[in-house]
Write a protein that holds these residues in place. Structure first.
Motif, mmCIF file in Angstrom:
data_model
loop_
_atom_site.group_PDB
_atom_site.id
_atom_site.type_symbol
_atom_site.label_atom_id
_atom_site.label_comp_id
_atom_site.label_asym_id
_atom_site.label_seq_id
_atom_site.Cartn_x
_atom_site.Cartn_y
_atom_site.Cartn_z
ATOM 1 N N LEU A 241 0.845 -1.195 0.000
ATOM 2 C CA LEU A 241 0.000 0.000 0.000
ATOM 3 C C LEU A 241 0.879 1.244 0.000
ATOM 4 O O LEU A 241 1.929 1.283 0.622
ATOM 5 C CB LEU A 241 -0.908 0.032 1.232
ATOM 6 C CG LEU A 241 -1.967 -1.045 1.326
ATOM 7 C CD1 LEU A 241 -2.790 -0.838 2.596
ATOM 8 C CD2 LEU A 241 -2.891 -1.025 0.124
ATOM 9 N N TYR A 242 0.403 2.283 -0.694
ATOM 10 C CA TYR A 242 1.121 3.540 -0.790
ATOM 11 C C TYR A 242 0.257 4.630 -0.176
ATOM 12 O O TYR A 242 -0.893 4.830 -0.571
ATOM 13 C CB TYR A 242 1.442 3.856 -2.257
ATOM 14 C CG TYR A 242 2.385 2.848 -2.863
ATOM 15 C CD1 TYR A 242 3.747 3.085 -2.904
ATOM 16 C CD2 TYR A 242 1.889 1.636 -3.343
ATOM 17 C CE1 TYR A 242 4.613 2.142 -3.442
ATOM 18 C CE2 TYR A 242 2.751 0.683 -3.871
ATOM 19 C CZ TYR A 242 4.110 0.945 -3.917
ATOM 20 O OH TYR A 242 4.965 0.005 -4.436
ATOM 21 N N ASN A 243 0.790 5.316 0.815
ATOM 22 C CA ASN A 243 0.054 6.342 1.540
ATOM 23 C C ASN A 243 -0.162 7.548 0.632
ATOM 24 O O ASN A 243 0.795 8.190 0.197
ATOM 25 C CB ASN A 243 0.817 6.740 2.802
ATOM 26 C CG ASN A 243 -0.032 7.563 3.750
ATOM 27 O OD1 ASN A 243 -0.781 8.428 3.318
ATOM 28 N ND2 ASN A 243 0.083 7.280 5.039
ATOM 29 N N ILE A 244 -1.410 7.862 0.328
ATOM 30 C CA ILE A 244 -1.725 8.957 -0.586
ATOM 31 C C ILE A 244 -1.357 10.308 0.012
ATOM 32 O O ILE A 244 -0.952 11.227 -0.695
ATOM 33 C CB ILE A 244 -3.227 8.921 -0.946
ATOM 34 C CG1 ILE A 244 -3.524 7.730 -1.841
ATOM 35 C CG2 ILE A 244 -3.658 10.202 -1.641
ATOM 36 C CD1 ILE A 244 -4.985 7.561 -2.187
ATOM 37 N N ASP A 245 -1.465 10.444 1.334
ATOM 38 C CA ASP A 245 -1.340 11.749 1.962
ATOM 39 C C ASP A 245 0.060 12.055 2.487
ATOM 40 O O ASP A 245 0.268 13.067 3.147
ATOM 41 C CB ASP A 245 -2.347 11.855 3.109
ATOM 42 C CG ASP A 245 -3.775 11.696 2.600
ATOM 43 O OD1 ASP A 245 -4.117 12.367 1.608
ATOM 44 O OD2 ASP A 245 -4.526 10.899 3.168
ATOM 45 N N SER A 246 1.039 11.197 2.230
ATOM 46 C CA SER A 246 2.415 11.478 2.627
ATOM 47 C C SER A 246 3.343 10.721 1.701
ATOM 48 O O SER A 246 2.910 9.904 0.877
ATOM 49 C CB SER A 246 2.668 11.057 4.079
ATOM 50 O OG SER A 246 2.747 9.665 4.190
ATOM 51 N N SER A 247 4.625 10.982 1.804
ATOM 52 C CA SER A 247 5.593 10.334 0.931
ATOM 53 C C SER A 247 5.989 8.951 1.426
ATOM 54 O O SER A 247 6.680 8.212 0.737
ATOM 55 C CB SER A 247 6.854 11.207 0.817
ATOM 56 O OG SER A 247 7.426 11.412 2.096
ATOM 57 N N SER A 248 5.567 8.594 2.637
ATOM 58 C CA SER A 248 5.950 7.300 3.186
ATOM 59 C C SER A 248 5.032 6.204 2.665
ATOM 60 O O SER A 248 3.835 6.412 2.454
ATOM 61 C CB SER A 248 5.893 7.331 4.712
ATOM 62 O OG SER A 248 4.573 7.577 5.144
ATOM 63 N N ASP A 249 5.585 5.023 2.434
ATOM 64 C CA ASP A 249 4.812 3.888 1.975
ATOM 65 C C ASP A 249 4.499 2.975 3.150
ATOM 66 O O ASP A 249 5.349 2.737 3.998
ATOM 67 C CB ASP A 249 5.593 3.086 0.929
ATOM 68 C CG ASP A 249 5.823 3.894 -0.332
ATOM 69 O OD1 ASP A 249 5.105 4.880 -0.534
ATOM 70 O OD2 ASP A 249 6.732 3.524 -1.107
ATOM 71 N N ALA A 250 3.285 2.476 3.187
ATOM 72 C CA ALA A 250 2.901 1.500 4.209
ATOM 73 C C ALA A 250 2.833 0.135 3.543
ATOM 74 O O ALA A 250 2.033 -0.095 2.647
ATOM 75 C CB ALA A 250 1.545 1.873 4.811
ATOM 76 N N VAL A 251 3.685 -0.774 3.935
ATOM 77 C CA VAL A 251 3.786 -2.067 3.290
ATOM 78 C C VAL A 251 2.951 -3.085 4.058
ATOM 79 O O VAL A 251 3.083 -3.218 5.280
ATOM 80 C CB VAL A 251 5.248 -2.539 3.221
ATOM 81 C CG1 VAL A 251 5.337 -3.904 2.548
ATOM 82 C CG2 VAL A 251 6.085 -1.517 2.466
ATOM 83 N N VAL A 252 2.106 -3.794 3.344
ATOM 84 C CA VAL A 252 1.281 -4.838 3.938
ATOM 85 C C VAL A 252 1.776 -6.178 3.421
ATOM 86 O O VAL A 252 2.070 -6.328 2.231
ATOM 87 C CB VAL A 252 -0.202 -4.640 3.582
ATOM 88 C CG1 VAL A 252 -1.027 -5.813 4.076
ATOM 89 C CG2 VAL A 252 -0.711 -3.349 4.212
ATOM 90 N N GLY A 253 1.896 -7.166 4.289
ATOM 91 C CA GLY A 253 2.396 -8.479 3.899
ATOM 92 C C GLY A 253 1.401 -9.257 3.077
ATOM 93 O O GLY A 253 0.382 -8.748 2.635
ATOM 94 N N SER A 254 1.698 -10.519 2.899
ATOM 95 C CA SER A 254 0.880 -11.379 2.061
ATOM 96 C C SER A 254 -0.494 -11.617 2.678
ATOM 97 O O SER A 254 -0.661 -11.617 3.901
ATOM 98 C CB SER A 254 1.575 -12.726 1.854
ATOM 99 O OG SER A 254 2.810 -12.550 1.207
ATOM 100 N N MET A 255 -1.458 -11.835 1.805
ATOM 101 C CA MET A 255 -2.790 -12.241 2.251
ATOM 102 C C MET A 255 -2.738 -13.684 2.734
ATOM 103 O O MET A 255 -1.800 -14.421 2.431
ATOM 104 C CB MET A 255 -3.779 -12.121 1.095
ATOM 105 C CG MET A 255 -4.086 -10.728 0.647
ATOM 106 S SD MET A 255 -5.178 -10.734 -0.801
ATOM 107 C CE MET A 255 -6.583 -11.671 -0.171
ATOM 108 N N PRO A 256 -3.757 -14.107 3.459
ATOM 109 C CA PRO A 256 -3.870 -15.537 3.761
ATOM 110 C C PRO A 256 -3.926 -16.342 2.465
ATOM 111 O O PRO A 256 -4.310 -15.832 1.414
ATOM 112 C CB PRO A 256 -5.191 -15.632 4.537
ATOM 113 C CG PRO A 256 -5.432 -14.257 5.044
ATOM 114 C CD PRO A 256 -4.842 -13.316 4.050
ATOM 115 N N SER A 257 -3.536 -17.588 2.521
ATOM 116 C CA SER A 257 -3.551 -18.440 1.330
ATOM 117 C C SER A 257 -4.944 -18.465 0.701
ATOM 118 O O SER A 257 -5.955 -18.534 1.402
ATOM 119 C CB SER A 257 -3.119 -19.859 1.695
ATOM 120 O OG SER A 257 -1.777 -19.878 2.132
ATOM 121 N N VAL A 258 -4.953 -18.393 -0.621
ATOM 122 C CA VAL A 258 -6.211 -18.437 -1.362
ATOM 123 C C VAL A 258 -6.247 -19.735 -2.150
ATOM 124 O O VAL A 258 -5.351 -20.012 -2.957
ATOM 125 C CB VAL A 258 -6.334 -17.230 -2.313
ATOM 126 C CG1 VAL A 258 -7.647 -17.291 -3.081
ATOM 127 C CG2 VAL A 258 -6.238 -15.926 -1.522
#
Length: 436
Positions: free
Chosen positions: A1-18
């Motif tokens: 995920l990329y934070n729209i309101d700042s220059s910092s990126d918020a990284v989210v890990g993998s989803m549960p297995s699909v």
């Protein structure tokens, strides 16, 4: 995920297995607080949809994940302080750093009122324009009633854009949809679900029930003769015609078709007395390629409002297989329920099946899938599976729905419509994703 309101990126890990043929959900407790743009990557072909809910305002809507970024996109309905409606435009750059342009057109105009430019937007990052609060927009195109239209986005890099339309007075309403490339324009388009005073309300008033409008953009230079055919569930059929100038737009809104310049038959104004409270499908045909968007809303009293938007589909992007990644069948008085409506946009009759698949479950497991069938859906006709009323539907369900035409030559399009009207006062609709 990329934070729209700042220059910092918020990284989210993998989803549960699909599981193969399965579905996984990422909920808000897995996402950092803030406003983000996302990129979904997987080792398998995937379809995604986003549901946004504002519980305090009682608003919600959904849109399909955008799998066709383009250097040119059209948003077929924007509001500039029209009837308490305002638009926020969000564009994400999917390629190398580049400028992104947004040209804003008022309905009926053939040239832009305003051009906005965001410079040097980085890869995967986004730009946001809130046009009601944008000084450039308000200086060049003062907002107010009657001020609405469409937007055209462009960039040297491929971009993905979403429009967030909100009614800023009670009853609050939210409608989100993805902008589409001009290649989606066609001379034949379908909307599987539209309303004409449909649904229960606090009084038998058409204005308090579900009503639909269609916004049409003529992407060609020549004038387009546009015909809209409304086929209601009770057998009523109405035909409306209007000419739209090249590079212009028009709106067809069932309560006001005559006032908006459409010539309709057999009844010039689609009267409330007949066909009365109905729902059905729309077919748009045009002498020039056009884009179109279905915008449906319901206002009932001072607090209960719901609405949504979804693009019309044409045979050019239709297949016999459709994925609806987000669907529900929960308690209808306290939570979300879903109906998925299909329209046959091809030339052959077909049976249609809806297969419900629970989120986070193996589709091969007992009680994790259910199939509903409609027989003999003819070309141009629609069929619905409203899960609270389907005896074979899964209960306490959240997950995805796969729609399939039994005839290998058939072409179908589908929309998923979810409501949480009694408790939240909200609706969410998106166009399901065709695949092969």
């Amino acid at each position: 995920l990329y934070n729209i309101d700042s220059s910092s990126d918020a990284v989210v890990g993998s989803m549960p297995s699909v599981y193969p043929g399965g579905v996984g959900f990422v909920t808000d407790d897995q996402i950092p607080t803030g406003r983000h743009a996302g990129v979904i990557e997987s080792s398998f072909p995937a379809a995604a949809a986003v549901l946004t809910v504002n519980s305090s305002a009682g608003t919600a809507d959904a849109y399909a994940g955008i799998n066709v970024p383009s250097t040119e996109l059209f948003a077929t309905l924007i509001f500039n302080k029209h009837s308490n409606w305002e638009s926020t435009l969000i564009c994400q750059n999917t390629g190398a750093a580049a400028d992104i342009r947004a040209e804003l057109f008022k309905a009926g105009d053939t040239s832009a009122r305003v051009t906005l430019v965001a410079s040097n937007v980085q890869t995967n990052n986004s730009v946001v324009w809130d046009i009601a609060d944008n000084t450039t927009v308000q200086n060049q195109w003062p907002g107010g009633n009657g001020e609405f239209g469409f937007a055209k986005f462009s960039s040297s890099s491929a971009i993905a854009c979403v429009v967030d339309n909100q009614r800023m007075a009670s009853p609050y309403v939210q409608s989100q949809y993805g902008a589409v490339p001009p290649s989606y324009a066609g001379d034949e388009l379908y909307s599987p679900l539209v309303f004409h005073g449909h649904g229960q309300s606090s009084s038998n008033s058409k204005g308090l029930k579900w009503n639909s409008g269609v916004s049409i953009v003529n992407t060609s230079a020549g004038s387009a003769i546009v015909t809209i055919v409304y086929s209601a569930d009770n057998g009523y059929v109405a035909t409306c015609t209007k000419t739209i100038a090249g590079n212009g737009s028009a709106n067809w809104y069932m309560p006001d078709v005559q006032a908006l310049g459409w010539s309709c038959s057999p009844d010039s104004s689609l009267p409330w007395s007949y066909p009365g409270p109905t729902f059905g499908s729309i077919e748009v045909s045009s002498s020039q390629p056009v884009l179109a968007l279905n915008n449906s809303n319901r206002y009932d009293g001072s607090t209960l409002g719901a609405g949504f938007s979804s693009s019309l589909a044409g045979p050019g992007v239709a297949t016999g297989l459709v994925a609806c990644p987000l669907a529900f069948n929960q308690n209808p008085t306290t939570d979300w329920v879903t109906g998925v409506r299909v329209v046959n946009v091809g030339t052959v009759t077909t049976d249609v099946t809806w297969t419900m698949v629970r989120a986070g479950a193996n589709p091969a497991g007992s009680g994790n899938t259910a199939t509903i069938t409609a027989s003999g859906v003819a070309p141009g006709e629609g069929a619905s599976a409203y899960f609270p009323q389907e005896p074979g539907a899964l209960a306490s369900f959240q997950g995805a729905v796969f729609v399939e035409a039994s005839n290998a030559s058939a072409l179908i399009a589908a929309t998923s419509n979810s409501t949480n009207y009694t408790a939240l006062g909200a609706g969410a609709q998106y166009e399901c994703i065709n695949y092969q």
